[in-house]
Design an enzyme around this catalytic site. Structure first.
Site, PDB file in Angstrom:
ATOM      1  N   ALA A 288       0.838  -1.194   0.000  1.00  0.00           N
ATOM      2  CA  ALA A 288       0.000   0.000   0.000  1.00  0.00           C
ATOM      3  C   ALA A 288       0.874   1.247   0.000  1.00  0.00           C
ATOM      4  CB  ALA A 288      -0.907  -0.014   1.223  1.00  0.00           C
TER       5      ALA A 288
ATOM      6  N   CYS B  27      -2.827  -8.815   5.904  1.00  0.00           N
ATOM      7  CA  CYS B  27      -2.634  -7.449   6.396  1.00  0.00           C
ATOM      8  C   CYS B  27      -2.793  -7.370   7.916  1.00  0.00           C
ATOM      9  CB  CYS B  27      -3.615  -6.495   5.741  1.00  0.00           C
ATOM     10  SG  CYS B  27      -3.365  -4.824   6.345  1.00  0.00           S
TER      11      CYS B  27
ATOM     12  N   LYS C 166      -2.426 -14.699  -0.364  1.00  0.00           N
ATOM     13  CA  LYS C 166      -1.199 -14.283   0.320  1.00  0.00           C
ATOM     14  C   LYS C 166      -1.526 -14.146   1.791  1.00  0.00           C
ATOM     15  CE  LYS C 166       2.285 -10.596   0.411  1.00  0.00           C
ATOM     16  NZ  LYS C 166       1.944  -9.780   1.580  1.00  0.00           N
TER      17      LYS C 166
ATOM     18  N   GLY D  60       9.495 -12.506   2.582  1.00  0.00           N
ATOM     19  CA  GLY D  60       9.894 -12.047   3.901  1.00  0.00           C
ATOM     20  C   GLY D  60      11.385 -11.919   4.057  1.00  0.00           C
ATOM     21  N   ASP D  61      11.838 -10.658   4.203  1.00  0.00           N
ATOM     22  CA  ASP D  61      13.240 -10.364   4.526  1.00  0.00           C
ATOM     23  C   ASP D  61      14.231 -10.677   3.405  1.00  0.00           C
ATOM     24  OD1 ASP D  61      12.206  -9.550   6.895  1.00  0.00           O
ATOM     25  OD2 ASP D  61      12.922 -11.252   8.069  1.00  0.00           O
TER      26      ASP D  61
HETATM   27  C1  LIG Z   1       4.540  -0.180   3.180  1.00  0.00           C
HETATM   28  C2  LIG Z   1       4.025  -1.594   3.086  1.00  0.00           C
HETATM   29  C3  LIG Z   1       2.763  -1.817   2.578  1.00  0.00           C
HETATM   30  C4  LIG Z   1       2.268  -3.126   2.452  1.00  0.00           C
HETATM   31  N1  LIG Z   1       1.045  -3.320   1.882  1.00  0.00           N
HETATM   32  C5  LIG Z   1       0.622  -4.605   1.633  1.00  0.00           C
HETATM   33  C6  LIG Z   1      -0.558  -4.848   0.877  1.00  0.00           C
HETATM   34  O1  LIG Z   1      -1.246  -3.936   0.413  1.00  0.00           O
HETATM   35  N2  LIG Z   1      -0.904  -6.159   0.663  1.00  0.00           N
HETATM   36  C7  LIG Z   1      -0.158  -7.198   1.147  1.00  0.00           C
HETATM   37  O2  LIG Z   1      -0.504  -8.371   0.905  1.00  0.00           O
HETATM   38  N3  LIG Z   1       0.970  -6.986   1.844  1.00  0.00           N
HETATM   39  C8  LIG Z   1       1.383  -5.718   2.074  1.00  0.00           C
HETATM   40  N4  LIG Z   1       2.575  -5.518   2.715  1.00  0.00           N
HETATM   41  C9  LIG Z   1       3.409  -6.689   3.081  1.00  0.00           C
HETATM   42  C10 LIG Z   1       4.374  -7.020   1.941  1.00  0.00           C
HETATM   43  O3  LIG Z   1       3.687  -7.393   0.769  1.00  0.00           O
HETATM   44  C11 LIG Z   1       5.312  -8.164   2.339  1.00  0.00           C
HETATM   45  O4  LIG Z   1       4.553  -9.309   2.635  1.00  0.00           O
HETATM   46  C12 LIG Z   1       6.145  -7.822   3.581  1.00  0.00           C
HETATM   47  O5  LIG Z   1       6.660  -6.499   3.497  1.00  0.00           O
HETATM   48  C13 LIG Z   1       7.301  -8.811   3.775  1.00  0.00           C
HETATM   49  O6  LIG Z   1       8.148  -8.817   2.657  1.00  0.00           O
HETATM   50  P1  LIG Z   1       9.558  -8.004   2.657  1.00  0.00           P
HETATM   51  O7  LIG Z   1      10.326  -8.475   3.859  1.00  0.00           O
HETATM   52  O8  LIG Z   1      10.184  -8.397   1.346  1.00  0.00           O
HETATM   53  O9  LIG Z   1       9.222  -6.559   2.750  1.00  0.00           O
HETATM   54  C14 LIG Z   1       3.060  -4.226   2.876  1.00  0.00           C
HETATM   55  C15 LIG Z   1       4.332  -3.974   3.400  1.00  0.00           C
HETATM   56  C16 LIG Z   1       4.825  -2.685   3.506  1.00  0.00           C
HETATM   57  C17 LIG Z   1       6.210  -2.469   4.049  1.00  0.00           C
END
Ligand SMILES: Cc1cc2nc3c(=O)[nH]c(=O)nc-3n(C[C@H](O)[C@H](O)[C@H](O)COP(=O)(O)O)c2cc1C
Length: 327
Positions: A19, A102, A141, A203-204
């Site tokens: 988002a 979420c 997801k 994740g990460d």
């Molecule tokens: C700013 C922000 C907004 C996010 N918005 C969503 C979203 O709209 N839908 C969703 O499924 N996950 C959302 N997430 C989660 C990410 O899709 C992802 O699952 C999470 O950040 C872990 O992955 P990463 O470690 O690669 O960031 C959001 C994460 C962040 C940081």
């Protein structure tokens, strides 16, 4: 395991739905830099059903972004079905993704997002309702569970597969963890073992090396990258190079970063409106593109105050060539 949509590579790298970040301009930049699949930010099914303009705008995309998934959330199976039908008819993405992950309070209070993880019968009804309302593949997801006590990603995943989900993305943290601790990649590996449908790990993943590590550790069918792509869309290109056993390109220098930042900025002005709101919301991206540069914190402070993209460009030019810029 075959994904339910085609992508340039059999092992796709996906830009995570985020988002306020994974909007059309950033999605296009990431596609150009090697993301194989992108997803929209999560959209409220209630708002889609009520045709709220802001929300519907979130479902818009351009052809260059394909393959794309539109992500929806909500706790009412009827609203979810109606939203899926409308998205299918009006936007025709490659797939529809349901957000069960979420953690935000406003969303989970109404049982949306990860709130659903407390009631797997409801999860089942939502998935079946959405599938019944669209001919497109429906993917899901989610997180590993609501809290430590209810942490059981394998059971959750099996239930979602049984309901008809065609691919499963796991962000291996619980809801109560929010973003603390570390994503548990062992859980992704366990879900890969347990499911017949493709599992996408998430994740990460912060570096290109992490992409290879996650694949090797979990055996997943693809990798979704979120925060690691902030200001670093090159991560997709570098990750692909390493996956293919090649060497990665040299890290993007300041000139290249600013070039892409401005390309991104122009897309934002074209797609989101040439106005102050677009610029203000873009400031975070400007900051992210400076990460790791010499003098980044001072640079960021200035970029966080820009009122136009031209101002940002002038700051970049001055950084690259202080003598000419001052003269
Ligand atoms: C700013 C922000 C907004 C996010 N918005 C969503 C979203 O709209 N839908 C969703 O499924 N996950 C959302 N997430 C989660 C990410 O899709 C992802 O699952 C999470 O950040 C872990 O992955 P990463 O470690 O690669 O960031 C959001 C994460 C962040 C940081």
């Amino acid at each position: 395991m075959q994904l339910p949509y085609s992508s340039a590579h059999p092992f796709p790298l996906l830009l995570a739905p985020m988002a306020g970040v994974s909007e059309a301009p950033f999605r296009q930049i990431c596609r150009r830099m090697g993301a194989d699949v992108v997803l929209s930010e999560f959209l409220s099914s209630e708002a889609i059903r009520r045709r709220i303009r802001n929300t519907l705008e979130g479902a818009e995309f351009e052809e260059v972004e394909r393959p794309i998934g539109i992500q929806i959330y909500g706790a009412d199976p009827n609203a979810m079905a109606e939203a899926a039908g409308l998205i299918t008819e009006h936007y025709q993405p490659e797939f529809i993704d349901i957000n069960f992950g979420c953690p935000v309070k406003k969303v989970v209070q109404r049982n949306g997002g990860s709130g659903c993880l407390r009631d797997l019968d409801l999860v089942d009804r939502i998935i079946r309702a959405v599938i019944g309302a669209t001919h497109l593949p429906v993917t899901v997801k989610t997180r590993s569970g609501w809290n430590d006590e209810l942490r059981d990603p394998v059971s959750i995943a099996l239930r979602m597969q049984e309901a008809g989900a065609r691919a499963f993305t796991l962000h291996a943290r619980t809801r109560t963890q929010m973003f603390s601790g570390k994503a548990n990649w062992d859980e992704i590996a366990r879900v890969v073992q347990a499911l017949d449908i493709p599992v996408i790990g998430n994740g990460d993943v912060a570096t290109a090396e992490d992409i290879v590590r996650m694949r090797d550790h979990t055996g997943c069918a693809g990798i979704m990258v979120g925060r690691g792509a902030f200001g670093n869309p090159w991560l997709f290109r570098d990750g692909r190079a390493l996956l293919q056993g090649g060497a990665r390109a040299p890290a993007a220098d300041a000139t290249e970063r600013f070039r892409v930042a401005m390309e991104h900025a122009r897309l934002a002005l074209r797609l989101q409106g040439d106005n102050r709101k677009t610029v203000v919301e873009f400031r975070k991206h400007l900051g992210w593109y400076t990460k790791g540069l010499h003098g980044a914190s001072e640079l960021r402070q200035r970029l966080f105050q820009v009122e136009s993209m031209a101002e940002a460009e002038a700051i970049f030019l001055e950084y690259l060539d202080p003598v000419t810029a001052v003269a």
